[in-house]
Enzyme design. Structure first.
Site, PDB file in Angstrom:
ATOM      1  N   SER A  32       0.824  -1.219   0.000  1.00 32.65           N
ATOM      2  CA  SER A  32       0.000   0.000   0.000  1.00 32.65           C
ATOM      3  C   SER A  32       0.858   1.269   0.000  1.00 32.65           C
ATOM      4  O   SER A  32       1.789   1.408   0.794  1.00 32.65           O
ATOM      5  CB  SER A  32      -0.914   0.009   1.231  1.00 32.65           C
ATOM      6  OG  SER A  32      -1.578   1.255   1.307  1.00 32.65           O
ATOM      7  N   THR A  79      -8.879  -1.050   2.758  1.00 31.97           N
ATOM      8  CA  THR A  79      -8.781  -1.492   1.374  1.00 31.97           C
ATOM      9  C   THR A  79      -9.168  -2.969   1.281  1.00 31.97           C
ATOM     10  O   THR A  79      -9.699  -3.534   2.244  1.00 31.97           O
ATOM     11  CB  THR A  79      -7.380  -1.152   0.796  1.00 31.97           C
ATOM     12  OG1 THR A  79      -7.381  -1.443  -0.592  1.00 31.97           O
ATOM     13  CG2 THR A  79      -6.255  -1.912   1.486  1.00 31.97           C
ATOM     14  N   LYS A  88     -13.706  -3.579   2.616  1.00 27.90           N
ATOM     15  CA  LYS A  88     -14.483  -2.337   2.499  1.00 27.90           C
ATOM     16  C   LYS A  88     -15.951  -2.514   2.907  1.00 27.90           C
ATOM     17  O   LYS A  88     -16.584  -1.571   3.369  1.00 27.90           O
ATOM     18  CB  LYS A  88     -14.396  -1.774   1.079  1.00 27.90           C
ATOM     19  CG  LYS A  88     -13.005  -1.246   0.730  1.00 27.90           C
ATOM     20  CD  LYS A  88     -12.995  -0.613  -0.652  1.00 27.90           C
ATOM     21  CE  LYS A  88     -11.584  -0.203  -1.050  1.00 27.90           C
ATOM     22  NZ  LYS A  88     -11.558   0.506  -2.328  1.00 27.90           N
ATOM     23  N   GLY A 120     -17.420  -5.674 -10.084  1.00 24.76           N
ATOM     24  CA  GLY A 120     -16.950  -5.990  -8.736  1.00 24.76           C
ATOM     25  C   GLY A 120     -17.178  -4.834  -7.782  1.00 24.76           C
ATOM     26  O   GLY A 120     -17.986  -3.935  -8.043  1.00 24.76           O
ATOM     27  N   GLY A 152      -5.420   4.940 -13.194  1.00 24.17           N
ATOM     28  CA  GLY A 152      -6.054   5.104 -11.884  1.00 24.17           C
ATOM     29  C   GLY A 152      -5.235   5.863 -10.848  1.00 24.17           C
ATOM     30  O   GLY A 152      -5.652   5.954  -9.683  1.00 24.17           O
TER      31      GLY A 152
HETATM   32  P1  NDP Z   1     -13.396  -7.470  -7.641  1.00 28.23           P
HETATM   33  O1  NDP Z   1     -12.643  -8.727  -7.383  1.00 28.23           O
HETATM   34  O2  NDP Z   1     -14.508  -7.081  -6.739  1.00 28.23           O
HETATM   35  O3  NDP Z   1     -14.019  -7.547  -9.148  1.00 28.23           O
HETATM   36  C1  NDP Z   1     -13.225  -7.892 -10.231  1.00 28.23           C
HETATM   37  C2  NDP Z   1     -14.016  -7.665 -11.529  1.00 28.23           C
HETATM   38  O4  NDP Z   1     -13.092  -7.856 -12.599  1.00 28.23           O
HETATM   39  C3  NDP Z   1     -15.172  -8.640 -11.759  1.00 28.23           C
HETATM   40  O5  NDP Z   1     -16.206  -7.966 -12.418  1.00 28.23           O
HETATM   41  C4  NDP Z   1     -14.535  -9.711 -12.666  1.00 28.23           C
HETATM   42  O6  NDP Z   1     -15.458 -10.351 -13.525  1.00 28.23           O
HETATM   43  C5  NDP Z   1     -13.606  -8.847 -13.489  1.00 28.23           C
HETATM   44  N1  NDP Z   1     -12.464  -9.574 -14.034  1.00 28.23           N
HETATM   45  C6  NDP Z   1     -11.433 -10.122 -13.357  1.00 28.23           C
HETATM   46  N2  NDP Z   1     -10.547 -10.658 -14.214  1.00 28.23           N
HETATM   47  C7  NDP Z   1     -11.041 -10.431 -15.462  1.00 28.23           C
HETATM   48  C8  NDP Z   1     -10.582 -10.751 -16.764  1.00 28.23           C
HETATM   49  N3  NDP Z   1      -9.443 -11.422 -16.969  1.00 28.23           N
HETATM   50  N4  NDP Z   1     -11.322 -10.341 -17.819  1.00 28.23           N
HETATM   51  C9  NDP Z   1     -12.472  -9.652 -17.627  1.00 28.23           C
HETATM   52  N5  NDP Z   1     -12.982  -9.345 -16.414  1.00 28.23           N
HETATM   53  C10 NDP Z   1     -12.258  -9.735 -15.339  1.00 28.23           C
HETATM   54  O7  NDP Z   1     -12.291  -6.331  -7.745  1.00 28.23           O
HETATM   55  P2  NDP Z   1     -12.447  -4.773  -7.422  1.00 28.23           P
HETATM   56  O8  NDP Z   1     -13.630  -4.226  -8.130  1.00 28.23           O
HETATM   57  O9  NDP Z   1     -12.370  -4.557  -5.970  1.00 28.23           O
HETATM   58  O10 NDP Z   1     -11.075  -4.167  -8.030  1.00 28.23           O
HETATM   59  C11 NDP Z   1     -10.884  -4.089  -9.425  1.00 28.23           C
HETATM   60  C12 NDP Z   1      -9.629  -3.291  -9.742  1.00 28.23           C
HETATM   61  O11 NDP Z   1      -9.724  -1.967  -9.283  1.00 28.23           O
HETATM   62  C13 NDP Z   1      -8.341  -3.851  -9.114  1.00 28.23           C
HETATM   63  O12 NDP Z   1      -7.375  -3.922 -10.144  1.00 28.23           O
HETATM   64  C14 NDP Z   1      -7.963  -2.794  -8.094  1.00 28.23           C
HETATM   65  O13 NDP Z   1      -6.565  -2.736  -7.896  1.00 28.23           O
HETATM   66  C15 NDP Z   1      -8.488  -1.536  -8.750  1.00 28.23           C
HETATM   67  N6  NDP Z   1      -8.749  -0.398  -7.820  1.00 28.23           N
HETATM   68  C16 NDP Z   1      -8.151   0.812  -8.054  1.00 28.23           C
HETATM   69  C17 NDP Z   1      -8.398   1.904  -7.224  1.00 28.23           C
HETATM   70  C18 NDP Z   1      -7.728   3.219  -7.477  1.00 28.23           C
HETATM   71  O14 NDP Z   1      -7.769   4.090  -6.597  1.00 28.23           O
HETATM   72  N7  NDP Z   1      -7.140   3.464  -8.618  1.00 28.23           N
HETATM   73  C19 NDP Z   1      -9.318   1.803  -6.073  1.00 28.23           C
HETATM   74  C20 NDP Z   1      -9.914   0.498  -5.926  1.00 28.23           C
HETATM   75  C21 NDP Z   1      -9.628  -0.560  -6.770  1.00 28.23           C
HETATM   76  P3  NDP Z   1     -16.248 -11.710 -13.089  1.00 28.23           P
HETATM   77  O15 NDP Z   1     -17.463 -11.260 -12.311  1.00 28.23           O
HETATM   78  O16 NDP Z   1     -16.606 -12.360 -14.372  1.00 28.23           O
HETATM   79  O17 NDP Z   1     -15.296 -12.521 -12.259  1.00 28.23           O
END
Ligand code: NDP
Length: 263
Positions: free
Chosen positions: A14, A59, A63, A122, A227
């Site tokens: 982090s 984080t 959350k 997600g 991001g």
């Molecule tokens: P989650 O695990 O809750 O959700 C992941 C999502 O990504 C799901 O919809 C999943 O689909 C999809 N997914 C995963 N792998 C693939 C793939 N290979 N192809 C297509 N879809 C895929 O994760 P979060 O929403 O919590 O986090 C997502 C991203 O956001 C992370 O990379 C995190 O680091 C980033 N993030 C950045 C922040 C910032 O401040 N810049 C803040 C918070 C998060 P399925 O439902 O089909 O599995």
């Protein structure tokens, strides 16, 4: 002296301590900010209280615990369904979500966007869709699988890769983790190409690397952003919440921006 921490699992990576401690030093605040590895989210509030914290960031993957275990939560955090900031006020712990307004600040130069597609469904997609809708931007969600779309179906137009019908969008947001540790696109190339060819702006929540999604968006001449600014602004807003909104956000931002470069 005030004490703050970020909770997560994993947490060693982090950058929050670096951002907050730089701003704390530059603004001459009497505080320190540390990181805490938390395995069991149910222990979040017990740990917050036993460490006698004044505030915390939360984080992955805690959350939702932050929202549900706090004494009070902001309306936005409740509607989003998660919180990333906890603040102690008069012995009560208040939960906020600064990811959503942090994202909006990060895309503030994408002014003409009237419609958006969010790739992924997600936890992060909850905050992004809420933020976009709060700006009266039409939002549609495209996810790999159908299961995670259930929670969005009543409020947003939703598609899985199997049933996607071609639409036009001004803004394309990648909220998936595709491209983080691999070279995958967040949607099949033929679907993504159709979306990108009529869009103007692309935003990826992933930071610190040029993802295949952003490479493709750049190739198609979209204005692009990763991001990093979302991460920066959620931290700026969180530190100001720790001080009840009394700090100068421009000064926090300048300080944290310097800290972002101290890799
Ligand atoms: P989650 O695990 O809750 O959700 C992941 C999502 O990504 C799901 O919809 C999943 O689909 C999809 N997914 C995963 N792998 C693939 C793939 N290979 N192809 C297509 N879809 C895929 O994760 P979060 O929403 O919590 O986090 C997502 C991203 O956001 C992370 O990379 C995190 O680091 C980033 N993030 C950045 C922040 C910032 O401040 N810049 C803040 C918070 C998060 P399925 O439902 O089909 O599995």
């Amino acid at each position: 002296m005030k004490t703050f921490a970020v909770f997560g699992d994993p947490i060693a990576h982090s950058v929050s301590p670096r951002l907050h401690n730089k701003a704390i030093a530059d603004l001459a605040l009497d505080a320190l900010y540390t990181r805490v590895l938390l395995k069991d989210g149910n222990e979040l509030i017990n740990k917050f209280r036993s460490l006698k914290l004044n505030g915390a960031n939360v984080t992955l993957p805690h959350k939702e615990f932050a929202l549900n275990l706090a004494d009070e939560a902001s309306e936005a955090a409740r509607k989003i369904g998660s919180a990333n900031t906890l603040v102690l006020k008069n012995e009560k712990i208040y939960a906020y979500n600064t990811d959503a307004p942090g994202f909006l600040k990060a895309i503030s130069n994408f002014k003409e966007a009237k419609s958006a597609i969010v790739l992924g469904a997600g936890g992060t997609a909850n905050a992004l869709t809420y933020a976009l809708r709060s700006q009266n931007i039409d939002v549609c969600i495209l996810n790999r699988s159908k299961a995670r779309l259930d929670k969005f179906k009543d409020h947003y137009e939703c598609f899985s890769w199997d049933d996607y019908k071609e639409h036009k969008f001004d803004l394309v947001v990648n909220s998936t983790s595709a491209g983080l540790k691999d070279d995958l696109l967040p949607a099949p190339k033929e679907i993504l190409d159709g979306i990108l060819k009529s869009a103007k702006f692309a935003f990826d929540v992933i930071y610190g690397k040029q993802t295949p999604f952003l490479k493709e968006a750049k190739r198609q001449n979209l204005a692009c952003k990763d991001g990093a600014d979302m991460l920066l602004y959620q931290a700026v807003l969180a530190l100001n919440l720790f001080y009840n909104g009394s700090l100068d956000e421009k000064k926090i931002e300048a300080s944290m921006r310097e800290a972002m470069c101290l890799a």
